[in-house]
Design an enzyme around this catalytic site. Structure first.
Site, PDB file in Angstrom:
ATOM      1  N   CYS A  13       8.699  -5.944 -18.887  1.00  0.00           N
ATOM      2  CA  CYS A  13       9.496  -4.772 -19.223  1.00  0.00           C
ATOM      3  C   CYS A  13      10.948  -5.047 -18.855  1.00  0.00           C
ATOM      4  O   CYS A  13      11.238  -5.949 -18.079  1.00  0.00           O
ATOM      5  CB  CYS A  13       8.976  -3.512 -18.536  1.00  0.00           C
ATOM      6  SG  CYS A  13       8.715  -3.651 -16.778  1.00  0.00           S
ATOM      7  N   HIS A  37      10.016   1.535 -10.797  1.00  0.00           N
ATOM      8  CA  HIS A  37       9.361   0.387 -10.167  1.00  0.00           C
ATOM      9  C   HIS A  37       9.455   0.474  -8.652  1.00  0.00           C
ATOM     10  O   HIS A  37       8.465   0.288  -7.959  1.00  0.00           O
ATOM     11  CB  HIS A  37      10.005  -0.924 -10.612  1.00  0.00           C
ATOM     12  CG  HIS A  37       9.661  -1.313 -12.011  1.00  0.00           C
ATOM     13  ND1 HIS A  37       9.410  -2.604 -12.373  1.00  0.00           N
ATOM     14  CD2 HIS A  37       9.523  -0.589 -13.149  1.00  0.00           C
ATOM     15  CE1 HIS A  37       9.135  -2.669 -13.657  1.00  0.00           C
ATOM     16  NE2 HIS A  37       9.203  -1.455 -14.153  1.00  0.00           N
ATOM     17  N   TYR A 120      -1.880   8.889  10.654  1.00  0.00           N
ATOM     18  CA  TYR A 120      -2.479   7.785   9.908  1.00  0.00           C
ATOM     19  C   TYR A 120      -3.987   8.016   9.779  1.00  0.00           C
ATOM     20  O   TYR A 120      -4.566   7.825   8.716  1.00  0.00           O
ATOM     21  CB  TYR A 120      -2.214   6.445  10.613  1.00  0.00           C
ATOM     22  CG  TYR A 120      -0.772   6.014  10.588  1.00  0.00           C
ATOM     23  CD1 TYR A 120      -0.277   5.252   9.534  1.00  0.00           C
ATOM     24  CD2 TYR A 120       0.103   6.352  11.618  1.00  0.00           C
ATOM     25  CE1 TYR A 120       1.051   4.839   9.506  1.00  0.00           C
ATOM     26  CE2 TYR A 120       1.428   5.943  11.593  1.00  0.00           C
ATOM     27  CZ  TYR A 120       1.896   5.196  10.528  1.00  0.00           C
ATOM     28  OH  TYR A 120       3.211   4.794  10.502  1.00  0.00           O
ATOM     29  N   ARG A 134      -5.775   1.275   9.891  1.00  0.00           N
ATOM     30  CA  ARG A 134      -4.866   0.136   9.717  1.00  0.00           C
ATOM     31  C   ARG A 134      -4.511  -0.075   8.249  1.00  0.00           C
ATOM     32  O   ARG A 134      -3.387  -0.450   7.926  1.00  0.00           O
ATOM     33  CB  ARG A 134      -5.473  -1.133  10.299  1.00  0.00           C
ATOM     34  CG  ARG A 134      -5.429  -1.146  11.799  1.00  0.00           C
ATOM     35  CD  ARG A 134      -5.928  -2.455  12.332  1.00  0.00           C
ATOM     36  NE  ARG A 134      -5.901  -2.406  13.778  1.00  0.00           N
ATOM     37  CZ  ARG A 134      -5.617  -3.421  14.533  1.00  0.00           C
ATOM     38  NH1 ARG A 134      -5.347  -4.592  13.990  1.00  0.00           N
ATOM     39  NH2 ARG A 134      -5.596  -3.293  15.837  1.00  0.00           N
ATOM     40  N   ASN A 143       4.557   0.689   0.401  1.00  0.00           N
ATOM     41  CA  ASN A 143       4.973   1.772  -0.488  1.00  0.00           C
ATOM     42  C   ASN A 143       6.239   1.369  -1.248  1.00  0.00           C
ATOM     43  O   ASN A 143       7.295   1.221  -0.646  1.00  0.00           O
ATOM     44  CB  ASN A 143       5.227   3.043   0.336  1.00  0.00           C
ATOM     45  CG  ASN A 143       5.705   4.207  -0.499  1.00  0.00           C
ATOM     46  OD1 ASN A 143       5.746   4.166  -1.722  1.00  0.00           O
ATOM     47  ND2 ASN A 143       6.097   5.270   0.182  1.00  0.00           N
ATOM     48  N   CYS A 151       6.245   8.362   2.851  1.00  0.00           N
ATOM     49  CA  CYS A 151       5.639   7.645   3.973  1.00  0.00           C
ATOM     50  C   CYS A 151       6.311   8.008   5.298  1.00  0.00           C
ATOM     51  O   CYS A 151       5.710   7.821   6.359  1.00  0.00           O
ATOM     52  CB  CYS A 151       5.649   6.146   3.730  1.00  0.00           C
ATOM     53  SG  CYS A 151       7.237   5.448   3.309  1.00  0.00           S
ATOM     54  N   HIS A 152       7.502   8.580   5.248  1.00  0.00           N
ATOM     55  CA  HIS A 152       8.164   9.013   6.484  1.00  0.00           C
ATOM     56  C   HIS A 152       7.435  10.189   7.134  1.00  0.00           C
ATOM     57  O   HIS A 152       7.646  10.465   8.305  1.00  0.00           O
ATOM     58  CB  HIS A 152       9.633   9.376   6.222  1.00  0.00           C
ATOM     59  CG  HIS A 152       9.832  10.500   5.274  1.00  0.00           C
ATOM     60  ND1 HIS A 152       9.834  10.325   3.899  1.00  0.00           N
ATOM     61  CD2 HIS A 152      10.034  11.821   5.494  1.00  0.00           C
ATOM     62  CE1 HIS A 152      10.031  11.502   3.319  1.00  0.00           C
ATOM     63  NE2 HIS A 152      10.151  12.426   4.260  1.00  0.00           N
ATOM     64  N   SER A 157      -1.297   9.579  15.760  1.00  0.00           N
ATOM     65  CA  SER A 157      -2.101  10.706  16.250  1.00  0.00           C
ATOM     66  C   SER A 157      -1.518  11.318  17.515  1.00  0.00           C
ATOM     67  O   SER A 157      -1.719  12.496  17.794  1.00  0.00           O
ATOM     68  CB  SER A 157      -3.539  10.256  16.523  1.00  0.00           C
ATOM     69  OG  SER A 157      -4.158   9.880  15.312  1.00  0.00           O
ATOM     70  N   GLU A 180      14.130  17.593   6.735  1.00  0.00           N
ATOM     71  CA  GLU A 180      13.160  18.469   6.081  1.00  0.00           C
ATOM     72  C   GLU A 180      12.923  19.735   6.896  1.00  0.00           C
ATOM     73  O   GLU A 180      12.810  20.820   6.345  1.00  0.00           O
ATOM     74  CB  GLU A 180      11.843  17.721   5.838  1.00  0.00           C
ATOM     75  CG  GLU A 180      11.979  16.663   4.791  1.00  0.00           C
ATOM     76  CD  GLU A 180      10.674  15.966   4.445  1.00  0.00           C
ATOM     77  OE1 GLU A 180       9.608  16.393   4.941  1.00  0.00           O
ATOM     78  OE2 GLU A 180      10.724  15.005   3.658  1.00  0.00           O
TER      79      GLU A 180
END
Length: 187
Positions: A13, A37, A120, A134, A143, A151-152, A157, A180
């Site tokens: 592409c 992408h 996680y 993991r 990512n 992912c931020h 835990s 946020e």
């Protein structure tokens, strides 16, 4: 909001990129006519409040890349505004396949909203394999579209923020989480 996880098989592409200047520094968005992408955060700046503007954009920028730039500009103005915006199509194998990584990224995009965090372990459970903590960490490291696939928002835990961008972007992760929450969103 659509998941944004759609598009044709990643193959040959014509990739085009644009660059934005935002509170995190320069952000490069690349994609083709089939979708985005990747997003690369270039960490040359200390996070600071401010807008997000396009610095460099080719004349023939694909619609998905333009939509991604619009989404990022809205996010840095008011993260809640993105909840009503369409998500650009993605064109990256990690986002289009039927792998556990793809499932984790899709689940994160769909289920963890602005101002929320998830561990996680909990994300592994949500993606169908509570023992794959993991693997979730590996999915976060790979990512290709940070900020869009948030992912931020994934933390340990214990409540610690955890690593971001291989540990080099931990300060960016903290800034994003505060950004946020500072907009009146409860996590």
């Amino acid at each position: 909001m659509e998941s944004g996880l759609r598009g044709k098989d990643a193959g040959e592409c014509h990739v085009t990129a644009l660059t934005l200047c935002c509170p995190l520094g320069r952000v490069r968005v690349s994609g083709c006519e089939n979708g985005v992408h990747d997003i690369q955060i270039q960490m040359e700046a200390t996070p600071a409040a401010g807008g997000c503007v396009v610095l460099e954009s080719p004349e023939e920028t694909p619609a998905a890349v333009r939509l991604c730039a619009d989404w990022l500009q809205a996010y840095f103005s008011d993260p809640r505004a993105t909840e009503s915006l369409p998500m650009p199509a993605f064109h990256h194998p990690l986002l289009l396949g039927e792998t556990f990584t793809s499932r984790v990224l899709q689940t994160l995009l769909r289920e963890v909203k602005v101002g929320q965090t998830v561990s996680y372990k909990r994300l592994a459970e949500m993606a169908g394999n509570g023992r794959a903590v993991r693997a979730v960490g590996g999915a976060m490291r790979r990512n290709p579209v940070p900020l869009l696939v948030p992912c931020h928002r994934v933390i340990s835990s214990s409540g610690q923020s955890g690593s971001y961008m291989g540990g080099k972007g931990n300060h960016l992760k903290q800034w994003l989480l505060v950004h946020e929450r500072a907009r009146g969103v409860k996590g």
